[in-house]
Design a protein around this motif. Structure first.
Motif, PDB file in Angstrom:
ATOM      1  N   MET A 104       0.807  -1.220   0.000  1.00  0.00           N
ATOM      2  CA  MET A 104       0.000   0.000   0.000  1.00  0.00           C
ATOM      3  C   MET A 104       0.839   1.269   0.000  1.00  0.00           C
ATOM      4  O   MET A 104       1.987   1.277   0.409  1.00  0.00           O
ATOM      5  CB  MET A 104      -0.847   0.066   1.266  1.00  0.00           C
ATOM      6  N   SER A 107       3.396   2.791   3.123  1.00  0.00           N
ATOM      7  CA  SER A 107       3.634   1.527   3.809  1.00  0.00           C
ATOM      8  C   SER A 107       4.644   1.656   4.939  1.00  0.00           C
ATOM      9  O   SER A 107       4.996   0.685   5.564  1.00  0.00           O
ATOM     10  CB  SER A 107       4.043   0.431   2.838  1.00  0.00           C
ATOM     11  N   VAL A 110       2.416   0.499   7.740  1.00  0.00           N
ATOM     12  CA  VAL A 110       1.598  -0.710   7.588  1.00  0.00           C
ATOM     13  C   VAL A 110       1.977  -1.781   8.604  1.00  0.00           C
ATOM     14  O   VAL A 110       1.362  -2.833   8.634  1.00  0.00           O
ATOM     15  CB  VAL A 110       1.694  -1.335   6.181  1.00  0.00           C
TER      16      VAL A 110
ATOM     17  N   GLU B 232      -6.414   2.745  10.436  1.00  0.00           N
ATOM     18  CA  GLU B 232      -4.955   2.816  10.404  1.00  0.00           C
ATOM     19  C   GLU B 232      -4.423   1.918   9.284  1.00  0.00           C
ATOM     20  O   GLU B 232      -4.996   0.879   8.978  1.00  0.00           O
ATOM     21  CB  GLU B 232      -4.369   2.337  11.740  1.00  0.00           C
ATOM     22  N   ASP B 233      -3.271   2.317   8.729  1.00  0.00           N
ATOM     23  CA  ASP B 233      -2.700   1.554   7.618  1.00  0.00           C
ATOM     24  C   ASP B 233      -2.448   0.094   7.968  1.00  0.00           C
ATOM     25  O   ASP B 233      -2.646  -0.784   7.146  1.00  0.00           O
ATOM     26  CB  ASP B 233      -1.384   2.207   7.176  1.00  0.00           C
ATOM     27  N   TYR B 237      -3.813  -2.977   5.895  1.00  0.00           N
ATOM     28  CA  TYR B 237      -2.829  -3.891   5.330  1.00  0.00           C
ATOM     29  C   TYR B 237      -3.144  -5.335   5.721  1.00  0.00           C
ATOM     30  O   TYR B 237      -3.134  -6.234   4.883  1.00  0.00           O
ATOM     31  CB  TYR B 237      -1.437  -3.505   5.835  1.00  0.00           C
TER      32      TYR B 237
END
Lengths: 330, 336
Positions: A104, A107, A110, B232-233, B237
């Motif tokens: 993504m 990142s 992430v 949140e990422d 993910y």
């Protein structure tokens, strides 16, 4: 057979607030193909629909983003998948991370801040393959990380102990544990300094060379595409306006927008003032008629304001959508 | 590790002793700013009762009382003597239940409060947090939506109204629970099964009222924390990587969202030492809250000082323990 075939894909963000519905046509009629063993770069300004296209391709779209029409078809050799109709559970079990993995945008963040890196590897491997032997898993993970040029010690660290470049590489390492057929990397080098950028790009290149798979690299940075990509597609306002092998795109661009992008790149020894392109990318909730680039195009003709240009295929897999390029040339 | 002890643990311990020192000093100073003289009050009370006391006896009594209250000598001498007695665990006699020592009153009240409040805090913390996380992760689930509506509705009810309603319903209309107290009056406090069961039966209604209010608070807090974490990422993910939902919820969402809640829990536990005033008054529960209430009503300032000191030490100790265990939950504190 190409790995991925996209036909006339349209994906809009549809929102309705207080009865006023609005749709942002972020991807509006994209057709393209990805082949095995290539690095394909998608370039374009911010908010031209790059990330939206990726979300549809990777099957990670969430409302309000919806696919209106089109086809996204994968051929992984062993089996074929239609991304727009596949059952989410089947997608999760057979495609995600095994065939398609998605690094993504952003990142750097992430990685789960409260868990060691190895735990995230463990989660992913356990989900898609199972861990019958913990010791073996540990050895294989260390080997995988080492092959990508990362010290195996990073596995026992927490994300906040790593630098931005390291985190980006860990994110790529995570995405490649199962050697997927397609690796999608969205702005993997943004927010990294050029030295670290080079390391990350080299890593992506090495992975691709080793597993002979496909990498879809999305970035607004044309210099990155020039260094890494085999083919480049230029997006503008939700459409691909030009696509060609990297050499051709940079040496003989045909679309005025591509020309502008390339002319804005600095070259060593060139002291001339760079001409900037006036205006801003169009509002995709209400895009211009005809060719979407016409309000900013210095060469716009009457025809551009009313008629949408068709994609024309020239020689050497060079495709372009502009009224200045005529069928006769093809 | 050495660095962690030097840069993290040692300063925290230093802070702990500083807070206690300041707290004790303030507890010493504040009553002395009060215009009323406890010795004179005691003496005049005695004289008003009408009994004849000789002037010599009054002088002797004054001296004895001054000595006992630690009011003899200069302010500085008093302060040192105060510390001296404190370190020996002597908080002086209670004024209202003279001559019972304050420490004995505290020791009698504390277990009741501690047992009940600790149980209620832990139950409501666990249940509230789990429900809150579920509520924001499974927004569309009907059962979860019902819990959401109920806790939003219960949350703004003032505690005393809720407690009185519960009493009216479950002790008066449907008399399944006793009205008040921690055990029936006249029962001997002992460690027998029947006595323990009686205590549990008496504590269920207050416990329920505390848990009901408590869950609402934790639920709403956790729900909003979780709804931030969800975007949140690292959560997106994990979803993109196809991890199972329960794994994402437990290891990615709750692990991160609960960090502020752990701090909240520790502060709540710290507050146990001053009791739950309204709960104890409404349910006639013989704990710290009732003791505080009585002490204030009777101007029993040695007892008030004792309760204040216990609260200060309690809150400071819990915060210290929290500082020690927090790195287990958040590695960013552990390794800097």
């Amino acid at each position: 057979m190409p790995l991925l075939q996209i036909e006339d894909l349209r994906a809009y963000y549809r929102t309705e607030v207080y009865g006023i519905s609005r749709s942002v046509r972020a991807v509006d009629g994209v057709s393209m193909e990805l082949y095995n063993n290539e690095i394909y770069g998608i370039a374009g300004e911010s908010s031209c629909g790059k990330t939206t296209l990726i979300k549809v391709i990777s099957g990670t779209l969430k409302p309000p983003l919806r696919v209106e029409s089109g086809r996204v078809h994968y051929d992984f050799g062993a089996f074929e998948v239609d991304m727009l109709t596949i059952d989410p559970e089947e997608l999760r079990q057979t495609v995600r991370w095994k065939e398609i993995s998605y690094v993504m945008q952003g990142s750097m963040s992430v990685l789960n801040p409260v868990r060691k890196i190895i735990r995230t590897f463990e989660d992913i491997v356990r989900t898609h393959q199972g861990i019958p032997n913990k010791k073996l898993f540990l050895e294989q993970t260390q080997e995988h990380v080492r092959r990508l040029g990362l010290p195996p010690d990073v596995l026992n660290l927490y994300p906040h102990q790593l630098s931005g470049g390291m985190r980006q590489r860990v994110a790529i390492a995570l995405a490649t544990v199962f050697h997927p057929s397609l690796i999608i990397a969205d702005e993997p080098t943004t927010a990294l300094d050029v030295v670290v950028q080079r390391g990350v790009l080299q890593m992506l290149k090495d992975i691709q060379a080793e597993s002979q798979n496909t990498v879809l690299l999305v970035t607004h940075d044309l210099a990155v595409h020039a260094n890494v990509a085999d083919r480049v597609g230029i997006m503008y306002a939700g459409r691909i306006v030009e696509e060609a092998p990297t050499q051709i795109i940079f040496n003989a661009p045909r679309h005025p927008y591509t020309e502008h992008l390339i002319r804005s790149l600095p070259t060593i020894g060139d002291k001339s003032v760079k001409a900037s392109l006036g205006g801003a990318p169009p509002n995709l909730a209400n895009p211009p008629s005809g060719c979407r680039f016409h309000p900013r195009c210095p060469l716009a003709m009457d025809r551009c304001r009313t008629e949408t240009p068709e994609m024309i295929t020239l020689s050497h897999h060079h495709r372009v959508a502009c009224h200045l390029v005529t069928e006769a040339e093809a | 590790m050495r660095k962690f002890v030097l840069n993290y643990l040692i300063p925290r311990i230093g802070q702990y002793f500083l807070v206690i020192f300041l707290g004790v000093t303030l507890t010493f100073i504040i009553p002395r700013l009060s215009p009323s003289d406890p010795v004179e009050r005691q003496v005049s009370q005695l004289m008003m009762s009408g009994s004849h006391v000789s002037p010599e006896a009054i002088i002797a009594m004054r001296e004895a009382l001054t000595e006992m209250y630690g009011l003899s000598g200069s302010l500085w001498e008093q302060y040192l003597a105060f510390w001296g007695r404190l370190l020996k665990g002597d908080l002086g006699p209670s004024l209202s239940s003279f001559p019972t020592p304050v420490t004995q009153l505290l020791a009698t009240a504390m277990p009741w409060t501690f047992g009940l409040l600790m149980t209620s805090i832990i139950i409501s913390w666990i249940v509230g947090n789990i429900l809150g996380a579920l509520a924001s992760y499974y927004e569309k689930n009907v059962a979860i939506q019902i819990v959401d509506v109920v806790s939003q509705a219960v949350r703004p009810i003032p505690y005393y109204i809720m407690a009185l309603v519960l009493l009216a319903v479950f002790a008066y209309w449907i008399p399944i629970f006793p009205f008040s107290g921690a055990y029936p009056p006249g029962t001997r406090v002992e460690f027998s099964l029947s006595f323990i069961l009686t205590v549990i039966r008496h504590s269920l209604l207050p416990l329920f009222s505390l848990v009901l209010i408590g869950i609402g608070g934790w639920f709403i807090g956790m729900k909003s924390l979780t709804s931030n974490i969800i975007s949140e990422d690292y959560v997106v993910y994990a979803e993109n990587a196809g991890l199972p939902k329960n794994r994402i919820l437990s290891q990615y969402i709750i692990r991160n969202a609960m960090l502020p809640q752990i701090t909240g829990l520790a502060l709540q536990i710290g507050l146990i030492f001053s009791g739950a005033l309204i709960m104890e008054v409404v349910f006639g529960y013989p704990g710290m809250g009732t003791l505080t209430f009585q002490a204030v009503m009777a101007n029993d300032y040695t007892l008030i000082m004792g309760i204040t000191l216990l609260s200060i030490v309690g809150v400071a100790t819990i915060v210290l323990i929290l500082d020690f265990i927090y790195p287990l939950f958040d590695p960013r504190v552990r390794i800097q």
